[in-house]
Design an enzyme around this catalytic site. Structure first.
Site, PDB file in Angstrom:
ATOM      1  N   HIS A 168      -3.202  -2.614  12.370  1.00  0.00           N
ATOM      2  CA  HIS A 168      -3.906  -2.133  11.172  1.00  0.00           C
ATOM      3  C   HIS A 168      -5.358  -1.804  11.527  1.00  0.00           C
ATOM      4  O   HIS A 168      -5.945  -2.435  12.406  1.00  0.00           O
ATOM      5  CB  HIS A 168      -3.931  -3.198  10.075  1.00  0.00           C
ATOM      6  CG  HIS A 168      -2.585  -3.684   9.642  1.00  0.00           C
ATOM      7  ND1 HIS A 168      -1.699  -2.892   8.967  1.00  0.00           N
ATOM      8  CD2 HIS A 168      -1.982  -4.892   9.768  1.00  0.00           C
ATOM      9  CE1 HIS A 168      -0.607  -3.605   8.695  1.00  0.00           C
ATOM     10  NE2 HIS A 168      -0.745  -4.817   9.177  1.00  0.00           N
TER      11      HIS A 168
ATOM     12  N   ALA B 211      -3.800  -4.047   5.869  1.00  0.00           N
ATOM     13  CA  ALA B 211      -2.810  -4.479   4.873  1.00  0.00           C
ATOM     14  C   ALA B 211      -3.436  -5.285   3.744  1.00  0.00           C
ATOM     15  O   ALA B 211      -3.113  -5.094   2.570  1.00  0.00           O
ATOM     16  CB  ALA B 211      -1.720  -5.287   5.561  1.00  0.00           C
ATOM     17  N   SER B 212      -4.342  -6.195   4.090  1.00  0.00           N
ATOM     18  CA  SER B 212      -4.860  -7.108   3.060  1.00  0.00           C
ATOM     19  C   SER B 212      -5.709  -6.377   2.031  1.00  0.00           C
ATOM     20  O   SER B 212      -5.893  -6.876   0.920  1.00  0.00           O
ATOM     21  CB  SER B 212      -5.657  -8.230   3.713  1.00  0.00           C
ATOM     22  OG  SER B 212      -6.779  -7.697   4.391  1.00  0.00           O
TER      23      SER B 212
ATOM     24  N   TYR C 239       2.267 -13.875   3.274  1.00  0.00           N
ATOM     25  CA  TYR C 239       2.951 -12.933   4.170  1.00  0.00           C
ATOM     26  C   TYR C 239       4.290 -13.508   4.654  1.00  0.00           C
ATOM     27  O   TYR C 239       5.328 -12.849   4.616  1.00  0.00           O
ATOM     28  CB  TYR C 239       2.088 -12.613   5.407  1.00  0.00           C
ATOM     29  CG  TYR C 239       0.970 -11.622   5.205  1.00  0.00           C
ATOM     30  CD1 TYR C 239       0.457 -11.369   3.934  1.00  0.00           C
ATOM     31  CD2 TYR C 239       0.412 -10.952   6.284  1.00  0.00           C
ATOM     32  CE1 TYR C 239      -0.582 -10.459   3.773  1.00  0.00           C
ATOM     33  CE2 TYR C 239      -0.626 -10.038   6.119  1.00  0.00           C
ATOM     34  CZ  TYR C 239      -1.125  -9.805   4.862  1.00  0.00           C
ATOM     35  OH  TYR C 239      -2.149  -8.911   4.711  1.00  0.00           O
TER      36      TYR C 239
ATOM     37  N   GLU D  87      -0.010  -7.112  15.674  1.00  0.00           N
ATOM     38  CA  GLU D  87      -0.873  -7.107  14.479  1.00  0.00           C
ATOM     39  C   GLU D  87      -2.317  -7.403  14.867  1.00  0.00           C
ATOM     40  O   GLU D  87      -3.035  -8.124  14.206  1.00  0.00           O
ATOM     41  CB  GLU D  87      -0.389  -8.106  13.412  1.00  0.00           C
ATOM     42  CG  GLU D  87      -0.895  -7.743  12.022  1.00  0.00           C
ATOM     43  CD  GLU D  87      -0.329  -8.617  10.906  1.00  0.00           C
ATOM     44  OE1 GLU D  87       0.008  -9.780  11.167  1.00  0.00           O
ATOM     45  OE2 GLU D  87      -0.236  -8.131   9.773  1.00  0.00           O
TER      46      GLU D  87
HETATM   47 ZN    ZN Z   1       0.387  -6.416   9.180  1.00  0.00          ZN
END
Ligand code: ZN
Length: 341
Positions: A10, A72-73, A194, A284
């Protein structure tokens, strides 16, 4: 020669001006004002954030390419309304496209979607089409819980999601099932929410018959599949009790797990329990856990090290690092072939 393809990265280090604009956008929505103009972000601003972070670590760790998506967050579909989400998603995806444009050998784009708790998926379908057809993206992150930690959306097998799956199949792109920030104070985002969402997604798929309706649909459950590999016997047993076919045929032609598990015993277990054809290398990075493991002296999220150390045949390791990603992301395979790789 194996390409090391990280399926899960990300843009957590996006330029400050981009992040500041998001804050201003949300503040404007809350006070009923017009959205401020999006700032000018130069190529050098982008290079600066990538070269000191993702690119540096990628090179140090010996990976070749990252499948790259917005942070993502901060997707945060529960903030604002659908119009707010749509503009934010477009800005984030356009920024990913610029990274890919600057480093076409190293990054390939995956989009976030303009989901919103009360919206249908029409806006997400349109944005997926734009990102695939106009920006050259190869997949998407689909949020199974756009409400942000209350799990009030229908299960992934519900017909609510079908129009989106139809578009995915038409475009031949997979989705990573990926939730965003938690607005539930009982759920820590990356430690609880998650991993719970990953596990919940798999159980939803067991209870339904989604892949009967979509035999070519492909879903990646990140973070090593949540608790699923560790509890594989429970899920095989539940499938049996629910009169479902064995998981190998019920789900495992369509569901894939990444290797974002941040210690050797966890990756060993993943590879022992789950068929190597269902495992995609992922880290990630730079993401949820950024520190150095005092027990090993290496970064927790340096997952290539754990996969390198796996006691599996060379062809299986090749599949985990490269082959499976090319198969799950056919558009990635086409891009790589066009680059002569
Ligand atoms: Zn992720």
């Amino acid at each position: 020669m194996t390409l090391i393809i990280d399926c899960h990265g990300h843009y957590t280090t996006a330029p400050e001006a981009h992040t500041a604009w998001r804050e201003a956008q949300v503040a404007a929505y809350r006070s009923g004002q017009l959205t401020p103009a999006y700032p000018d972000i130069s190529d050098d601003d982008i290079r600066d954030t990538i070269e000191k972070n993702q690119l540096k670590l990628l090179r140090e760790r010996g990976a070749d390419l990252t499948i790259f998506s917005p942070r993502a967050s901060t997707m945060a579909p529960h903030v604002g309304d659908e119009a707010v989400s749509l503009e934010w998603a477009r800005r984030c995806n356009d920024l990913i496209a610029r990274v890919v444009g600057l480093y076409p050998q190293t990054f390939v784009g995956v989009c976030m979607l303009p989901q919103s708790p009360k919206a249908d998926l029409a806006g997400s379908i349109a944005e997926l089409e734009r990102c695939v057809n106009e920006l050259g993206f190869i997949g998407c992150n689909l949020n199974s819980d756009p409400g942000g930690g209350h799990f009030q959306h229908p299960p992934l097998t519900d017909r609510y999601w079908y129009p989106f799956y139809e578009k995915m199949v038409e475009l031949d792109v997979p989705a990573m099932i990926h939730v965003s920030g938690s607005c539930n104070h009982a759920l820590h985002a990356t430690g609880a929410y998650y991993i719970a969402a990953d596990t919940i997604a798999f159980m939803q798929l067991i209870e339904g018959d989604l892949f009967k309706d979509f035999p070519t649909l492909r879903l990646i459950i990140p973070h090593g599949g949540g608790a699923v590999p560790y509890h594989w016997g429970r899920y095989r047993g539940l499938a049996d009790m629910l009169k479902k076919p064995a998981l190998a045929s019920h789900l495992m032609n369509n569901v894939f797990f990444d290797t974002c598990v941040y210690h050797q015993p966890g990756v060993d277990l993943l590879a022992k329990v789950i068929d190597s054809k269902n495992i995609l290398f992922g880290s990630e990075m730079v993401g949820a856990v950024r520190g150095i493991d005092p027990e090993t002296g290496f970064y927790f999220d340096d997952t290539k090290r754990y996969v390198d150390a796996l006691d599996v045949p060379a062809d299986q390791k090749h599949a985990i690092f490269e082959g499976n990603a090319r198969r799950v992301f056919p558009r990635l395979d086409a891009i790589l072939k066009a680059q002569g790789r």
